[in-house]
Design an enzyme around this catalytic site. Sequence first.
Site, short mmCIF file in Angstrom:
data_model
loop_
_atom_site.label_atom_id
_atom_site.label_comp_id
_atom_site.label_asym_id
_atom_site.label_seq_id
_atom_site.Cartn_x
_atom_site.Cartn_y
_atom_site.Cartn_z
N CYS A 2 0.82 -1.21 0.00
CA CYS A 2 0.00 0.00 0.00
C CYS A 2 0.86 1.26 0.00
O CYS A 2 1.99 1.25 0.48
CB CYS A 2 -0.88 0.03 1.23
SG CYS A 2 -1.83 -1.46 1.48
N ARG A 27 4.73 -0.02 -6.25
CA ARG A 27 4.76 -0.81 -5.03
C ARG A 27 3.79 -1.99 -5.08
O ARG A 27 3.89 -2.90 -4.26
CB ARG A 27 4.39 0.08 -3.84
CG ARG A 27 5.38 1.19 -3.60
CD ARG A 27 4.86 2.14 -2.56
NE ARG A 27 4.75 1.51 -1.26
CZ ARG A 27 5.67 1.57 -0.30
NH1 ARG A 27 6.77 2.24 -0.51
NH2 ARG A 27 5.50 0.97 0.85
N TRP A 90 -3.26 -2.61 -1.35
CA TRP A 90 -2.96 -4.01 -1.70
C TRP A 90 -3.76 -4.83 -0.70
O TRP A 90 -3.45 -4.82 0.50
CB TRP A 90 -1.45 -4.24 -1.57
CG TRP A 90 -0.96 -5.53 -2.11
CD1 TRP A 90 -0.63 -5.82 -3.41
CD2 TRP A 90 -0.69 -6.74 -1.37
NE1 TRP A 90 -0.18 -7.12 -3.52
CE2 TRP A 90 -0.22 -7.69 -2.28
CE3 TRP A 90 -0.81 -7.09 -0.03
CZ2 TRP A 90 0.15 -8.98 -1.89
CZ3 TRP A 90 -0.45 -8.38 0.35
CH2 TRP A 90 0.03 -9.30 -0.58
N ASN A 116 -1.63 2.20 5.94
CA ASN A 116 -0.79 1.08 5.52
C ASN A 116 -0.54 0.23 6.76
O ASN A 116 -0.29 0.78 7.83
CB ASN A 116 0.57 1.56 5.01
CG ASN A 116 0.47 2.24 3.66
OD1 ASN A 116 -0.60 2.30 3.07
ND2 ASN A 116 1.59 2.76 3.19
N GLY A 117 -0.54 -1.09 6.59
CA GLY A 117 -0.29 -1.97 7.73
C GLY A 117 -1.55 -2.74 8.08
O GLY A 117 -2.50 -2.80 7.29
N GLU A 497 17.72 -17.58 -8.26
CA GLU A 497 17.31 -16.23 -8.63
C GLU A 497 16.74 -16.21 -10.06
O GLU A 497 15.76 -15.52 -10.34
CB GLU A 497 18.51 -15.27 -8.47
CG GLU A 497 18.29 -13.84 -8.92
CD GLU A 497 17.17 -13.09 -8.19
OE1 GLU A 497 16.61 -13.61 -7.23
OE2 GLU A 497 16.85 -11.98 -8.65
N LYS A 501 13.02 -14.95 -10.98
CA LYS A 501 12.74 -13.88 -11.95
C LYS A 501 11.72 -14.36 -12.96
O LYS A 501 10.77 -13.66 -13.28
CB LYS A 501 14.02 -13.46 -12.70
CG LYS A 501 14.99 -12.61 -11.93
CD LYS A 501 14.56 -11.20 -11.66
CE LYS A 501 13.83 -11.07 -10.36
NZ LYS A 501 14.53 -10.99 -9.13
N GLU A 504 8.09 -14.89 -11.41
CA GLU A 504 7.33 -13.73 -10.92
C GLU A 504 6.86 -12.80 -12.03
O GLU A 504 5.82 -12.18 -11.89
CB GLU A 504 8.07 -12.97 -9.82
CG GLU A 504 9.34 -12.30 -10.23
CD GLU A 504 10.08 -11.68 -9.05
OE1 GLU A 504 9.47 -11.39 -8.02
OE2 GLU A 504 11.30 -11.49 -9.17
N HIS A 520 17.92 -36.60 -7.32
CA HIS A 520 17.19 -36.97 -6.10
C HIS A 520 15.70 -36.62 -6.20
O HIS A 520 15.01 -36.57 -5.19
CB HIS A 520 17.80 -36.25 -4.89
CG HIS A 520 19.24 -36.62 -4.67
ND1 HIS A 520 19.62 -37.89 -4.28
CD2 HIS A 520 20.38 -35.90 -4.82
CE1 HIS A 520 20.94 -37.93 -4.19
NE2 HIS A 520 21.43 -36.73 -4.53
N LYS A 619 6.13 -4.34 -4.32
CA LYS A 619 7.56 -4.03 -4.31
C LYS A 619 8.13 -4.10 -2.91
O LYS A 619 9.24 -4.55 -2.70
CB LYS A 619 7.77 -2.63 -4.91
CG LYS A 619 9.22 -2.20 -5.01
CD LYS A 619 9.97 -3.08 -5.98
CE LYS A 619 11.44 -2.78 -6.08
NZ LYS A 619 12.18 -3.89 -6.70
#
Length: 624
Positions: A2, A27, A90, A116-117, A497, A501, A504, A520, A619
């Site tokens: 948010c 964000r 969000w 926010n929160g 990584e 990438k 996402e 395995h 973000k």
Amino acid sequence: MCGIVGYVGPRRATPILLEGLKRLEYRGYDSAGIAVGLAGSASEEGGAKGAPKASGNRLQVIKKIGKIAALRAVVPKDLPGDWGIGHTRWATHGGVTDANAHPHLDASGKIAVVHNGIIENYRPLREMLEKDGVRFASETDTEVIPNLIARYYEGDLEAAVKAALGHFEGTYGIAVIHADHPGLIVGARNGSPLVVGVGEGEMLLASDVTAMISHTRQVVYLNDGEVVVIEPSGYRTTGRDDRPVDKKVDQVTWELNNIEKGDYPCYMEKEIFEQPESIARALSGRIDRETASAKLGGLNLDKRRLREVGRVHVIAAGTSWHAGLVGAGLLESLARIPASAELASELRYRNPVVEKDSLWFAVSQSGETADTLYAMREIQRKGGTVLGVCNVVGSTIARESEGGVYVHSGPEIAVASTKAFTSQLAALYLFTLQQARMRDLSMEEGLRFIEALEAVPGAVKKVLGGRDELQRIAKKYSHATDFLFLGRGLMYPIALEGALKLKEISYIHAEGYASGEIKHGPIALVSPEVPSVFVVPDDGLREKTISNMREIKARGGPVIAIGVEGDGEVASIADDFFGVPKGDPRFYPFTMIVPLQLIAYFCALELGRDVDQPRNLAKSVTVE
Ligand code: F6R
């Protein structure tokens, strides 16, 4: 996640709020809204005790699910707004609906709040307010805030906000306006960032400086437990107990063009291509050839303390955790210090052992990641020393750590982290050099390390020259539904990584594995439809990785190899090969991640994804 923006001053608030929200888009959010105060005519009689003399003022709230463009479309063109607040939400409590979007009003419609929160105890508060006859318009935790403020309001908005705050458990960054207090915003922070922007005859309040950088570069970062009142003429900060708090005004050093796309179609592409400069910035002024070591003054630890470090732990999440894994691997091999990288979300609840000679690094691009922040506080509570490796200057992790290193990548706007990753690597490599030189690394070896480190920006630039070839490879495989990413040693975190990438931003399912692990279990996934991306440098593990590539080929799996230029053997096994410039194997994490970033980027483009703002992601992940 948010975002908050607020404005008081002589200009019309509405366009400033909408512009601020646009800048907060990166964000991640799913709805947005604004509340603006529309001043009525002045009256002789004041309102409630202490309230300014005004009458006919009202708040207009407009909110909409979807992008800022959707909000903009329903905001009347001529809506003046004399002061106001805005928000990108969000969703956490309550679905993505117009009603759940912020700002939220109290039952009288006079108080508006953006938040926010998470207010963790909102249920009992809501029940209490409902018993008193308050009717709620949304499913959110936030709506209890304006209603509780209203309960305490007797003409002094700041006092009412402070009284209400005493009831909230959880995290918040809030901005509050009241129809009867034109040109005034009250902000409060507990666990969710809030920054004041100090302008000429105008003031701003935001969760992130990007929302106000086009108006002012003078900022004041609030700490947890602080409350701020902004008016066009200035600001004042106090604790919740009314004790005045003196704040320092900081200067934002980066430029507006750092948060604009320029000629690039997406922020992610821009940020990938900025890496030669951003890595150079992370190294700048930190290399000392005379001692063949690194100068990291911000660590705030004396030489004796640094020499006595017996173990290093990195705490981080996502991409920053991958950087930590590379850093920990290098520290062990070069400085011979036992080191590990821990997932912050796991560490916090593991009751970790905090040894006296351990040093902890909280690695975070945003410096606001809740998991990392809470894990860091847990370590500090147990007496551990935590240093920050952050990008965002003035962020909570940077301020709450005992010292640290800013990585100076510049604002990273695309949700998927790229340039921050390589800058985090640069900072961890510098720390490794410093530690190694305090132990048994010779001057000569130290200088060789420095030469290789200084060559990194140039090598990354050469890799970027392979853009078209990487686009070709990405196009060829972008319709696969599953990918494997495989590497060994320092290349294992690079494989992780690369997989992160790809998944996402393209939404293609991808798994990163240590190459030695495929037999395995994951090898069962191999088929002509599942490409495997190998990261295979010319290091001591090359032969082993080649064997793993052959195992995949023998089972009909297509292989894409990111290797070293001129490695004919790897190229001949792979279906597609991309070579990075030959160099010191310890530095391949910098060059080998770049082709993986570009492959992910081009796959996402090919599939028509929203590269900069992938679905469901934020973000800066400020909730647990
Ligand atoms: C991936 C990504 C995330 C972040 C993670 C930690 O591209 O961006 O995985 O790396 O959320 O964020 P910071 O580094 O801000 O703590």
